[in-house]
Design a protein around this motif. Structure first.
Motif, PDB file in Angstrom:
ATOM      1  N   CYS B  87     -33.659  63.698  80.383  1.00 36.23           N
ATOM      2  CA  CYS B  87     -34.257  63.251  81.627  1.00 36.23           C
ATOM      3  C   CYS B  87     -34.418  64.430  82.579  1.00 36.23           C
ATOM      4  CB  CYS B  87     -33.388  62.196  82.282  1.00 36.23           C
ATOM      5  SG  CYS B  87     -34.000  61.775  83.924  1.00 36.23           S
ATOM      6  N   ASN B  89     -36.081  63.664  85.608  1.00 34.91           N
ATOM      7  CA  ASN B  89     -36.501  63.037  86.850  1.00 34.91           C
ATOM      8  C   ASN B  89     -35.571  63.460  87.986  1.00 34.91           C
ATOM      9  OD1 ASN B  89     -37.664  61.265  88.763  1.00 34.91           O
ATOM     10  ND2 ASN B  89     -38.394  60.019  87.074  1.00 34.91           N
ATOM     11  N   ILE B  90     -35.921  63.096  89.207  1.00 36.51           N
ATOM     12  CA  ILE B  90     -35.342  63.723  90.410  1.00 36.51           C
ATOM     13  C   ILE B  90     -33.829  63.957  90.368  1.00 36.51           C
ATOM     14  CG2 ILE B  90     -37.215  63.189  91.975  1.00 36.51           C
ATOM     15  CD1 ILE B  90     -35.755  60.680  92.845  1.00 36.51           C
ATOM     16  N   SER B  91     -33.045  62.893  90.150  1.00 36.47           N
ATOM     17  CA  SER B  91     -31.583  63.086  90.240  1.00 36.47           C
ATOM     18  C   SER B  91     -31.108  64.090  89.213  1.00 36.47           C
ATOM     19  CB  SER B  91     -30.868  61.755  90.041  1.00 36.47           C
ATOM     20  OG  SER B  91     -31.373  60.804  90.931  1.00 36.47           O
ATOM     21  N   CYS B  92     -31.703  64.019  88.046  1.00 35.23           N
ATOM     22  CA  CYS B  92     -31.320  64.975  87.002  1.00 35.23           C
ATOM     23  C   CYS B  92     -31.828  66.359  87.344  1.00 35.23           C
ATOM     24  CB  CYS B  92     -31.857  64.530  85.650  1.00 35.23           C
ATOM     25  SG  CYS B  92     -30.946  63.145  84.975  1.00 35.23           S
ATOM     26  N   CYS B 128     -36.787  58.897  84.231  1.00 32.89           N
ATOM     27  CA  CYS B 128     -35.462  58.378  84.564  1.00 32.89           C
ATOM     28  C   CYS B 128     -34.939  57.372  83.539  1.00 32.89           C
ATOM     29  CB  CYS B 128     -35.515  57.709  85.932  1.00 32.89           C
ATOM     30  SG  CYS B 128     -33.937  57.067  86.456  1.00 32.89           S
ATOM     31  N   ILE B 129     -33.755  57.661  83.014  1.00 30.31           N
ATOM     32  CA  ILE B 129     -33.150  56.770  82.019  1.00 30.31           C
ATOM     33  C   ILE B 129     -32.018  55.935  82.614  1.00 30.31           C
ATOM     34  CG2 ILE B 129     -33.809  58.165  80.024  1.00 30.31           C
ATOM     35  CD1 ILE B 129     -31.069  59.459  80.089  1.00 30.31           C
ATOM     36  N   GLY B 130     -31.886  55.965  83.922  1.00 25.92           N
ATOM     37  CA  GLY B 130     -30.893  55.106  84.564  1.00 25.92           C
ATOM     38  C   GLY B 130     -29.476  55.629  84.440  1.00 25.92           C
ATOM     39  N   ALA B 131     -29.355  56.924  84.554  1.00 26.46           N
ATOM     40  CA  ALA B 131     -28.020  57.527  84.544  1.00 26.46           C
ATOM     41  C   ALA B 131     -27.885  58.513  85.699  1.00 26.46           C
ATOM     42  CB  ALA B 131     -27.790  58.224  83.207  1.00 26.46           C
ATOM     43  N   CYS B 132     -28.598  58.225  86.748  1.00 30.84           N
ATOM     44  CA  CYS B 132     -28.763  59.164  87.861  1.00 30.84           C
ATOM     45  C   CYS B 132     -27.446  59.648  88.453  1.00 30.84           C
ATOM     46  CB  CYS B 132     -29.594  58.517  88.945  1.00 30.84           C
ATOM     47  SG  CYS B 132     -30.962  57.574  88.285  1.00 30.84           S
TER      48      CYS B 132
HETATM   49  S1  FES Z   1     -33.106  60.816  87.351  1.00 31.16           S
HETATM   50 FE1  FES Z   1     -32.261  61.213  85.480  1.00 31.16          FE
HETATM   51  S2  FES Z   1     -31.274  59.477  84.963  1.00 31.16           S
HETATM   52 FE2  FES Z   1     -32.231  58.959  86.783  1.00 31.16          FE
END
Ligand code: FES
Ligand SMILES: Cc1cc2nc3c(=O)[nH]c(=O)nc-3n(C[C@H](O)[C@H](O)[C@H](O)COP(=O)(O)O)c2cc1C
Ligand code: SF4
Lengths: 440, 169, 788
Positions: B87, B89-92, B128-132
């Motif tokens: 992932c 996406n943002i948090s990652c 995002c895989i829901g592990a933010c």
């Molecule tokens: S941004 Fe990576 S798991 Fe949500």
């Protein structure tokens, strides 16, 4: 395995059973599981709906619609069967709260589904999990099987003549848009995840054409607790017109990221600096995306605000899915904006022109801009594109892409202009030159 | 109801599908999970898979293709035995998601949606895989790996290479 | 639904509650732009072009999904709305190739028109457009992906409209694309393909140039053509097809057929034959010079004068030598030509040896309904009849418009369709009840249907139809003679029943109505009965029935047929006649091609086809329509002209054959009491003309001169000229008054159904390159029948 965090300011209602092995049905029963649903069977649907209304619970999926009211919209009589649909598609970047619920307290979701079913007169419920959550699906599947084994599901549940309820679990296969309620129903009916024209709304014409209540997994999991402690008491935990507590996922550049259960209206600044331990490495805070990636960004000076639907609305953003993403000073907003829009471009279902083409052009323009080939006109074009998507798309995904983009441009226009001059000090995250294209 | 005589699936999966179609008010509802489970067994959604599923659900193959091509987890070409999905996406991203992705690229010597020569690994940059909150995170097939560092990734990949990796479908 | 009142742009409007705002506005002359909305197809709300501002509604609303409500206040053209539409167009144009100058849709493109209106021409993106190669999906359909704006009209038209479901949507987001049903992975050349009915409806509804037809793409520009709306020559449904014609050195060439003029009784619809099956007219194989067979057996091209003089001379000799003569007409002649041919036979050759290739038993139909008024269903009845019983026939393949109307009626009006057939025809998918019967069992089935003594499926239908307030009974060519009569008699016992008998080819019904029959005069009046024609047709007319088609060839074979005159028909192949049969018969053939029949002729007179002539035709339902000359070919003549010229060459009095010009004798006072048919005929016609305010036609080649006589003499053909001239169809009941009809019981069944598929059209079809290509492609199994 997601680490469980904890903080004294937490008010553990929903997360009460986390970390106690409540996925096991006997453990769940020990922790007064399945009491609420039996109470509901005795007291009847009127009572359930009134308690839910009194609780001031508002949808945890993002829109924040009052749950009790939603349930009360379902027509009492209907030729077509009614259904309960649990939305566990959890795909909004920054959001991983349903993840922990399915992991630690799957029976709460099942019990909540049954309660919703009793409230609206449905005999069948579906629990839909995003395809990536396979290990969670297995946990939920086992929980459902155990509930059937105990006679809590199926015919004459809890030995009550004529009280039947069935639950089917369903897996998605990778699509954020399928989290949108009507797209979710399409997906559950085996179709492309394209939303439906509204009206009619799900409460009237939903799954298989029958009246349907669709709720987020957290919303549903809250129901049993509400019935046990009483709507009034639950409401008191939260702020005005925002009853109860909520799971907030704090992620990004903080010392103690994690999913915390805080009362509605809890101060955002405290959540970041106290609950989550503040910005990582003591660095300076640059911005906060307060409720999942679709919520307009907040500046450090704007975060002294209560975490509920109304206060966040006043602050010009949204509570959304409760996924708080924290950015420190080293983050380039241009890059962050690009990564955000890249997601929505990838996830647009493609049905309507403004979203399909709009997200695509936003991504293209931002990519070029990010790669140093931008020009002053681009900044206006980006704003123009986003403004012309707002409120014009078939479903809210278009808005979800436009809102944060507008936020970044409005609040960080200066940084965009600086970026043009090549004065970018921030660390670059995106090292891949090829960004994920749209699906296939 | 078309019961398939010469199924391309294992008896277990075939039986599972026979059951699946009976769970819903409309059997077509089984389509999306069926495609995913079929992919788990076959490795990807082949023409043969499309044909049999269309037959099982009384759908046109075109219809099945339309649905299959909508969902990003479904693929029509083989992936590696272990599909590494990082992932970004943002948090990652904020906590090194791209470093993890780059590390995997270097380690496996492949890029986005590519497969190693030995067919053991494939790599994907995913949304995002829901592990933010446990970022940076990745999935190998269906199993989550969180709070990653390059060093952790090395161990994880070595475990899979050695067949020790967790792989629950 | 009760009417509601609402306000649009300050105008007070009323419409039935539940009407879509976009339709209500259209009805009031307020055009709301739309790409994805298409009347009659499911709603999409995808293009967002139809956005309007409705008071008390927070967001702009889509007029294509909003239903009008009492007191609703709507604005359809404000700066805000214009901006929204402009932005949408800008987004589209960002990727849409601007190859309008070469695009087929150029000049008739909805995107072009919108851009013109909202001025979004300046594309402000610097990124390159994503280009994709144009794909050939089928022998008729090309797809140009970048041009596609994803309005999904084609997908819905193919699925909901045609019940073919050969088009779908694949991928998502900006990679979403329209996809055909045969994936690239399953074709030799690795390119996706279509397996469908090739109707071209997807091309028709495409608002831009994304879907184009093989026959037309890159050939010419819309404005370089003349567009002539005429009637398709192929099946008995009688669709209007608009032919785009461009002049060439040897006449003119038909460039395309389409349905841009939606005024025909086919409304939105046109099938592949009407769309692509015109190309035979452009064929280089056309015969364009008269030919005479030489003593050595070879054909030699001659001048028209020579050919006509020779033909006239020989026919006259044979007739005057008292030898038998006969004529055989075609099913693609105009009514005027069919009428004139039988009149030529009866008044110039003096024979009743007249027939045509009968594709349905219209004689029995007329007889069974003789004396009943308004019992003939119109094609239009299929659009809204609450209940339809279809016995026999396969409209999907043999009468595509009928199938379209039935499907649409079921889909939009919940009409009830009941089907009795020996095949599991595709329309059963729309049927409420379907009873499959034995192929040869129609007689028994009809009996059982009438008495409710059939199997469960059949009895269910008996029950159901008896419960209907009104019913349309569509009858396939399987039903003839007794069985047909029995079905009609049963139908007549039900309230408000109308009937139609489905024949083949554009004017099979007209050919029968016009009396191309040995025993029936125009309007199904038995030759031996008492009727006007005795006085009208002069001394050569005789009132004993002649030889039917089979009898004619038997006579020829026996050496008893002096001359055979065949107009636009190919009986030799249709009835597989031995070459030797015609060895001793002087055979004259009007033809376009070297057909099996033409090859045996002594004289071939190259003739025009339906697209090269004017006149009228009557479809299976008895709907009369005007055909208009669209193209022409140097060298050929219409059948009407040829018959007149041959008669002239035989020394016949043309004024008796075709009532034209002012009679020298003028209008007599003693209306027709004078003996002598000519005078009487002259008088009657002249009197009739004046009483109908019609001028005498000035030329013997003017089809309207013959139409005058048809209208005057043929029962049921009392038509309204204005209606006809304004290009509208009008419905006729070509059944003679009861007292006129009595069918000889010994009449033999000569009905030979054409059994055409979607891709064949009798002999003519073989000369259409496109139809041949399609027929070969789908030779294996019938097109596009989805699993169900
Ligand atoms: S941004 Fe990576 S798991 Fe949500
Ligand atoms: C593009 C889009 C994605 C969404 N994704 C989710 C999701 O992943 N999970 C969810 O519960 N709700 C999601 N929603 C909100 C749902 O549409 C719906 O409002 C919600 O599930 C209702 O449940 P609630 O009332 O309990 O919040 C999404 C909405 C949109 C427009
Ligand atoms: S806004 Fe339009 S394209 Fe975007 S996801 Fe919704 S329906 Fe699909």
């Amino acid at each position: 395995m997601p680490v469980l965090v904890s903080h004294p300011d937490e008010v553990k209602v929903l997360s009460r059973r986390f970390g106690q092995g409540a996925a096991d049905i006997d453990k769940y029963l020990e922790l007064d599981g399945y009491k609420a649903v039996q109470k509901a069977i005795e007291s009847g649907s009127e009572w359930v709906i009134n308690e839910m209304k009194a609780s001031g619970l508002r949808g945890r999926g993002g829109a924040g619609f009052p749950t009790g009211m939603k349930w009360s919209f379902v027509p009492k009589v209907s030729e077509k069967p009614k259904y309960v649909l649990v939305n566990g598609d959890e795909s909004e970047p920054g959001t991983c709260k349903d993840h922990v619920i399915f992991l630690h307290d799957p029976h709460a979701v099942i019990e909540g589904t049954m309660i919703a079913g009793l409230a609206i007169g449905a005999k069948m419920g579906f629990i839909y999990l995003r395809g990536e959550y396979r290990y969670l699906l297995k946990i939920v599947e086992k929980a459902v099987a155990d509930a059937y084994a105990k006679g809590f599901l199926g015919k004459n549940i809890f030995g009550k003549e004529g009280v039947d309820f069935d639950i089917v679990t369903q897996s998605g296969a990778g699509a954020y848009e399928v989290g949108e309620e009507s797209a979710l129903m399409e997906s559950l009916e085996g179709k492309r995840g394209v939303p439906r024209i509204k009206p009619p709304f799900p409460a009237v014409v939903g799954l298989y054409g029958g009246p349907t209540v669709i709720n987020n997994a957290e919303t549903i999991a809250s129901a049993p607790h509400i019935l046990l402690m009483g709507g009034e008491a639950y409401a008191k935990l939260g702020s005005e017109r925002n009853g109860g507590t909520r799971l907030f996922g704090i992620s990004g550049m903080v010392e103690r990221p994690g999913v915390y259960e805080l009362p509605m209206g809890y101060n955002l600044k405290k959540a970041i600096y106290e609950v989550a331990g503040g910005v990582k490495g003591g660095r300076k805070l640059k911005a906060v995306v307060p409720g999942g990636s679709s919520c307009p960004v907040l500046l450090p000076e704007e975060i002294d605000v209560g975490l509920d639907f109304d206060q966040m609305g006043k602050a010009g953003t949204m509570l959304g899915s409760g996924g708080i993403v924290v950015l420190d000073e080293t983050v380039s907003i241009v890059e962050f904006a690009l990564r955000t829009i890249k997601f929505y471009q990838h996830e647009s279902c493609g049905w309507c022109i403004p979203c399909r083409e709009g997200t695509d052009w936003l991504k293209k323009t931002l990519t070029r801009f990010y790669n140093g080939a931008g020009n002053a006109k681009d900044i206006n074009n980006i704003q123009y594109l986003a403004e012309n998507m707002m409120g014009r798309t078939f479903c809210p995904l278009g808005d979800a892409a436009a809102m944060p983009t507008l936020g970044f441009i409005k609040k960080f226009r200066g940084e965009f202009e600086e970026y043009l001059k090549g004065q970018r000090t921030e660390k670059a995250f995106i090292t891949t030159d090829e960004l994920i294209g749209a699906a296939h | 109801m078309s019961t398939v005589t010469d199924s391309i699936f294992s008896p277990a999966t075939a039986a599972r599908f026979d059951k699946l179609v009976t769970l819903y008010p409309v059997k077509r509802s089984a389509l999306v999970p069926m495609l995913l489970y079929a992919q788990d067994e076959v490795g990807y959604v082949s023409d043969a898979v499309v044909a049999e599923i269309a037959q099982r659900l009384d759908l046109l193959e075109l219809d099945v293709r339309g649905v299959l091509s909508y969902y990003s987890m479904l693929r029509t070409k083989p992936a590696g035995k272990y599909n590494v999905q990082v992932c970004t996406n943002i948090s990652c991203m904020l906590v090194g998601g791209y470093d993890i992705l780059d590390h995997c690229k270097a380690k496996l010597g492949i890029g986005h949606k590519e497969v190693t020569a030995d067919g053991l690994f494939s790599l994907e940059e995913v949304e995002c895989i829901g592990a933010c909150c446990w970022a940076p995170a990745m999935q190998v097939n269906y199993d989550f790996h969180e709070n990653l560092t390059p060093a952790k990734v090395d161990v994880i990949l070595e475990d899979y290479a050695a067949g020790r990796g967790k792989d629950v479908k | 639904m009760p009417d509601v009142t609402f306000t649009v742009d300050g105008q007070q409007l009323t419409a039935p509650a539940g009407t879509l705002l976009i339709d209500a506005c259209k009805a009031a002359g307020i055009q709301i732009p739309a790409f994805c909305y298409y009347p009659g197809l499911s709603l999409q709300a995808a293009c967002r072009m139809c956005v309007v501002r409705i008071e008390k509604v927070p967001k702009l609303a889509t007029a294509c999904t909003t239903t009008v409500a009492e007191g609703m206040v709507v604005a359809t053209e404000t700066p805000e709305i214009a901006q929204a539409r402009k932005a949408t167009l800008q987004l589209l144009l960002g990727n849409h190739p601007l190859d309008c100058p070469v695009c087929d849709a150029g000049g008739q493109c909805e995107l072009q028109d919108m851009t013109f209106k909202y001025g979004a021409a300046e594309s402000f993106y610097t990124e390159p457009k994503n280009h994709r190669e144009e794909q050939k999906w089928s022998p008729t359909v090309y797809f140009d992906r970048p041009r596609c704006i994803l309005c999904y009209r084609c997908v819905r038209m193919c699925g909901e409209g045609m019940d073919v479901y050969a088009l779908g949507i694949q991928n998502r987001g900006s990679s979403a694309v329209i996809a055909p049903n045969i994936p690239a992975s399953q074709t030799e050349d690795g390119l996706a393909k279509l397996d469908c009915e090739e109707c071209g409806m997807c091309i028709d509804v495409c608002p831009v140039g994304a879907l184009t037809s093989d026959t037309y793409r890159y050939k010419t520009r819309p404005w370089e053509m003349n567009h002539v709306a005429t009637i398709c020559t192929h099946c008995g449904d009688g669709c209007k097809t608009t032919l785009g014609v461009r002049s060439t050195t040897d006449g003119s060439e038909i460039m395309r057929g389409d349905n841009r003029d939606k005024s025909g009784l086919n409304g939105d619809f046109l099938c592949n034959k009407g769309r692509y099956g015109f190309d035979f007219a452009n064929s280089p194989q056309r015969i364009t010079e008269p030919m005479l067979r030489q003593p050595n057996g070879e054909f030699k091209t001659v001048t028209w004068d020579e050919a006509l003089a020779f033909t006239g001379k020989r026919l006259r000799e044979i007739r005057d030598a008292g030898k038998q003569t006969a004529v055989i007409g075609g099913n693609r002649l105009t009514n005027e030509e069919a009428y004139l041919l039988q009149k030529f036979a009866r008044t110039v050759l003096g024979t009743n040896n007249i027939d045509h290739h009968r594709t349905a038993d219209y004689v029995t139909l007329a007889a069974a309904l003789a004396g009943h008024r308004d019992r003939f269903a119109s094609q239009h009845d299929n659009e809204n009849a609450p209940a339809i019983l279809l016995v026999g026939g396969d409209p999907t393949n043999e009468a595509p418009l009928t199938a379209w109307n039935l499907r649409t009626n079921v889909r939009l009006n919940n009409a009830k369709l009941f089907i009795v057939n020996h095949r599991a025809i595709k329309l059963r998918r729309q049927a409420k009840n379907f009873a499959q019967i034995d192929e040869l069992g129609y007689g028994a089935a009809v009996e059982a249907l009438a008495n409710g003594t059939g199997d469960a499926a059949l009895n269910a239908i008996t029950e159901a139809v008896k419960a209907q307030q009104s019913l349309v009974i569509l009858i396939g060519d399987e039903l003839r003679g007794e069985a047909l009569k029995r079905l009609i008699d049963f139908g007549l016992t039900l309230p408000n029943t109308k009937f139609a008998l489905l024949g083949d080819y554009v004017n099979a019904h007209g050919a029968a109505d016009m009396g191309l029959l040995p025993d029936m005069l125009p309007g199904y009046q038995p030759v031996q009965g008492h009727h006007d024609f005795a006085n009208e047709y002069g001394e050569r007319f005789n009132s004993t029935p002649g030889l039917d088609l089979v009898g004619i060839f038997d006579a020829a074979n026996a050496g008893n047929l002096g001359a055979l005159y065949i107009v636009n028909a190919n009986p030799v192949s249709r009835y597989s006649i031995e070459e030797s049969y015609l060895a001793n018969t002087f055979t004259v053939v009007h033809e376009m091609f070297f057909t099996e029949t033409a090859k045996l002729a002594d004289v071939i007179l190259p003739c025009a086809n339906l697209y090269e002539k004017s006149g009228s035709v009557t479809n299976s339902y008895g709907d009369l329509q005007l055909v208009q000359k669209a193209s022409d070919r140097a060298g050929v003549r219409t059948d009407l002209e040829l018959i007149v010229r041959v008669a002239d060459a035989m020394g016949a009095n043309i004024r008796e054959l075709v009532p034209f010009g002012k009679k020298s004798s003028g209008l007599r006072a003693d209306l027709g009491q004078t003996r002598g048919a000519q005078a009487g005929e002259a008088d009657r016609h002249a009197v009739w003309l004046t009483s109908n305010n019609l001028e005498p036609k000035l030329s013997p080649f003017d089809p309207f001169a013959v139409l005058d006589e048809i209208q005057r003499l043929v029962p049921g053909y009392d038509l309204l000229r204005l209606q006809l001239l304004s290009g509208n169809d009008q419905h006729l009941s070509p059944a003679a008054p009861a007292d006129l009809i009595q069918i000889a019981p010994a009449r033999r069944d000569l009905v030979l159904p054409a059994d055409d598929t979607l891709f064949t059209s009798g002999t003519l079809g073989r000369y259409s390159p496109k139809l041949t290509e399609l027929a070969d492609k789908y030779a294996v199994e019938p097109a596009g029948i989805p699993a169900d």
